[in-house]
Motif scaffolding. Structure first.
Motif, short mmCIF file in Angstrom:
data_model
loop_
_atom_site.label_atom_id
_atom_site.label_comp_id
_atom_site.label_asym_id
_atom_site.label_seq_id
_atom_site.Cartn_x
_atom_site.Cartn_y
_atom_site.Cartn_z
N VAL A 221 0.85 -1.20 0.00
CA VAL A 221 0.00 0.00 0.00
C VAL A 221 0.89 1.25 0.00
O VAL A 221 1.39 1.65 -1.04
CB VAL A 221 -1.01 -0.02 1.16
CG1 VAL A 221 -1.98 1.18 1.07
CG2 VAL A 221 -1.83 -1.32 1.13
N GLU A 222 1.13 1.86 1.15
CA GLU A 222 1.83 3.15 1.15
C GLU A 222 3.25 3.07 0.61
O GLU A 222 3.75 4.05 0.04
CB GLU A 222 1.87 3.73 2.57
CG GLU A 222 0.60 4.46 2.96
CD GLU A 222 0.76 5.26 4.24
OE1 GLU A 222 0.19 6.36 4.32
OE2 GLU A 222 1.46 4.78 5.16
N ALA A 223 3.91 1.94 0.81
CA ALA A 223 5.31 1.83 0.36
C ALA A 223 5.44 1.73 -1.16
O ALA A 223 6.54 1.88 -1.69
CB ALA A 223 5.98 0.63 1.01
N SER A 224 4.32 1.50 -1.86
CA SER A 224 4.42 1.29 -3.30
C SER A 224 3.37 2.04 -4.13
O SER A 224 3.61 2.32 -5.31
CB SER A 224 4.34 -0.20 -3.62
OG SER A 224 3.16 -0.77 -3.10
N LEU A 225 2.22 2.38 -3.55
CA LEU A 225 1.17 3.04 -4.32
C LEU A 225 1.33 4.55 -4.31
O LEU A 225 1.99 5.12 -3.43
CB LEU A 225 -0.21 2.69 -3.73
CG LEU A 225 -0.64 1.23 -3.75
CD1 LEU A 225 -2.01 1.08 -3.10
CD2 LEU A 225 -0.64 0.67 -5.16
N SER A 226 0.72 5.22 -5.27
CA SER A 226 0.71 6.68 -5.30
C SER A 226 -0.23 7.19 -4.22
O SER A 226 -1.11 6.46 -3.75
CB SER A 226 0.23 7.18 -6.67
OG SER A 226 -1.16 6.91 -6.82
N GLU A 229 -3.81 6.58 -5.10
CA GLU A 229 -4.18 5.17 -4.96
C GLU A 229 -4.34 4.79 -3.50
O GLU A 229 -5.26 4.02 -3.14
CB GLU A 229 -3.14 4.29 -5.64
CG GLU A 229 -3.12 4.39 -7.16
CD GLU A 229 -1.93 3.70 -7.77
OE1 GLU A 229 -2.11 3.09 -8.85
OE2 GLU A 229 -0.82 3.77 -7.19
N VAL A 230 -3.48 5.30 -2.65
CA VAL A 230 -3.59 5.02 -1.21
C VAL A 230 -4.91 5.55 -0.67
O VAL A 230 -5.60 4.88 0.11
CB VAL A 230 -2.40 5.64 -0.43
CG1 VAL A 230 -2.63 5.52 1.08
CG2 VAL A 230 -1.09 4.96 -0.81
N GLN A 231 -5.28 6.75 -1.10
CA GLN A 231 -6.54 7.34 -0.65
C GLN A 231 -7.73 6.50 -1.10
O GLN A 231 -8.66 6.26 -0.32
CB GLN A 231 -6.67 8.76 -1.19
CG GLN A 231 -7.87 9.53 -0.66
CD GLN A 231 -7.90 10.96 -1.16
OE1 GLN A 231 -7.29 11.30 -2.18
NE2 GLN A 231 -8.60 11.82 -0.44
N ALA A 232 -7.69 6.01 -2.32
CA ALA A 232 -8.78 5.17 -2.84
C ALA A 232 -8.83 3.84 -2.08
O ALA A 232 -9.92 3.35 -1.74
CB ALA A 232 -8.60 4.93 -4.33
N PHE A 233 -7.65 3.27 -1.82
CA PHE A 233 -7.60 2.02 -1.06
C PHE A 233 -8.21 2.23 0.33
O PHE A 233 -9.03 1.41 0.79
CB PHE A 233 -6.16 1.53 -0.92
CG PHE A 233 -6.02 0.41 0.08
CD1 PHE A 233 -6.20 -0.90 -0.31
CD2 PHE A 233 -5.73 0.68 1.42
CE1 PHE A 233 -6.10 -1.93 0.61
CE2 PHE A 233 -5.63 -0.34 2.35
CZ PHE A 233 -5.81 -1.66 1.94
N GLU A 234 -7.81 3.29 1.00
CA GLU A 234 -8.27 3.52 2.36
C GLU A 234 -9.79 3.70 2.41
O GLU A 234 -10.46 3.18 3.30
CB GLU A 234 -7.59 4.75 2.96
CG GLU A 234 -8.02 5.04 4.38
CD GLU A 234 -7.16 6.09 5.06
OE1 GLU A 234 -6.99 6.01 6.28
OE2 GLU A 234 -6.67 6.98 4.35
N LYS A 235 -10.34 4.42 1.46
CA LYS A 235 -11.79 4.62 1.41
C LYS A 235 -12.50 3.28 1.30
O LYS A 235 -13.48 3.01 2.02
CB LYS A 235 -12.15 5.52 0.23
CG LYS A 235 -13.64 5.81 0.13
CD LYS A 235 -13.94 6.74 -1.05
CE LYS A 235 -15.43 7.02 -1.17
NZ LYS A 235 -15.71 7.93 -2.32
#
Length: 263
Positions: A221-226, A229-235
């Motif tokens: 997640v945070e170590a590799s995504l923009s 993308e992290v914001q979308a994942f978290e939502k």
């Protein structure tokens, strides 16, 4: 940035991008984890201990009370910055260096114990093992430690893992099972011999916030995504977690491999 062909299909990742949440949410190892290490004489009073891939200093900080003198190294300057901050807050005298583990240059026979928690798979054993053989005293120990959630036994872990894979399809950090760590090939030509190879289950308590934070701070997640993308994942992750109680436990499995230096 780190990139290895055998991890995440060679996609680069940077732990520094996850350092803030790593410091806040990944100090999750339970009491029995540290009790077992002390039982195995890892991190006890009078020992000089080198912690490889120390991250935010989780292992040295939690074992500090037992009296060992710790040195932590990590390739990420941001992780070391957090480790220094947290150790200073707790008035702990722990030395930290930002360097790849393969770049260590400590004096011969200067360490009683070397630990590597959640990180040994990132290292090049062809470079690192000869250095560990030299730096660890005769009869000293190397401890390779790992903690993984169990997606085939825990529904929440499985759902979270599937979501990480949706955003990071090449992430290879999932699919863990209740299995002992395999004996590494390098042992055959090394003075480091296996003396303990154990595993045990732990059930870790989380809230929706702390589980989400712990997952954001994972490699996929945070170590590799923009950031987008992290914001979308978290939502999407928080929406999934809304189907669970505010507090819950997630089934994990700990593995510990202890090697003795017989040089």
């Amino acid at each position: 940035m780190i990139s290895r062909d055998d991890i995440d299909a060679g996609e680069a990742f940077d732990w520094g991008r996850a350092s803030e949440n790593y410091a806040k949410y990944r100090d999750i190892y339970p009491t029995e984890f540290y009790e077992k290490l002390i039982e195995l004489e890892i991190g006890t009073r009078g020992q000089n201990v080198l912690d490889l891939g120390t991250g935010t200093g989780v292992l040295p900080r939690n074992l500090y009370q037992h009296g060992a003198k710790f040195t932590g190294v990590d390739v990420s300057p941001e992780q070391i910055e957090q480790a220094i901050r947290l150790s200073t807050q707790e008035n702990m005298d722990i030395t930290y260096f930002s360097t790849p583990s393969e770049g260590i240059d400590f004096p011969e026979n200067s360490m009683d114990v070397v630990t590597a928690c959640q990180c040994f798979m990132y290292f090049d054993p062809l470079i690192l093992i000869p250095k560990l053989e030299r730096v660890i005293i005769t009869g000293g120990k190397l401890a390779i430690l790992f903690l993984a959630w169990l997606p085939f036994e825990d529904k929440l872990a499985a759902e979270t893992e599937a979501l990480v894979l949706k955003y990071s399809p090449n992430w290879s950090g999932g699919g863990m099972k209740r299995e002992l760590a395999p004996i590494p090939e390098w042992v055959e030509k090394s003075s480091l011999e296996v003396v303990q190879n154990i595993g045990f289950e732990v059930n870790l308590a989380f809230t929706r916030e702390s589980w989400n934070g712990r997952i954001k701070a994972c490699r996929g997640v945070e170590a590799s995504l923009s950031p987008v993308e992290v914001q979308a994942f978290e939502k999407e992750h928080l929406a999934m977690l809304a189907n669970y109680p505010e507090e819950f436990k997630v089934k994990h499995y700990v593995t510990m491999q202890i090697f003795r230096n017989s040089k």
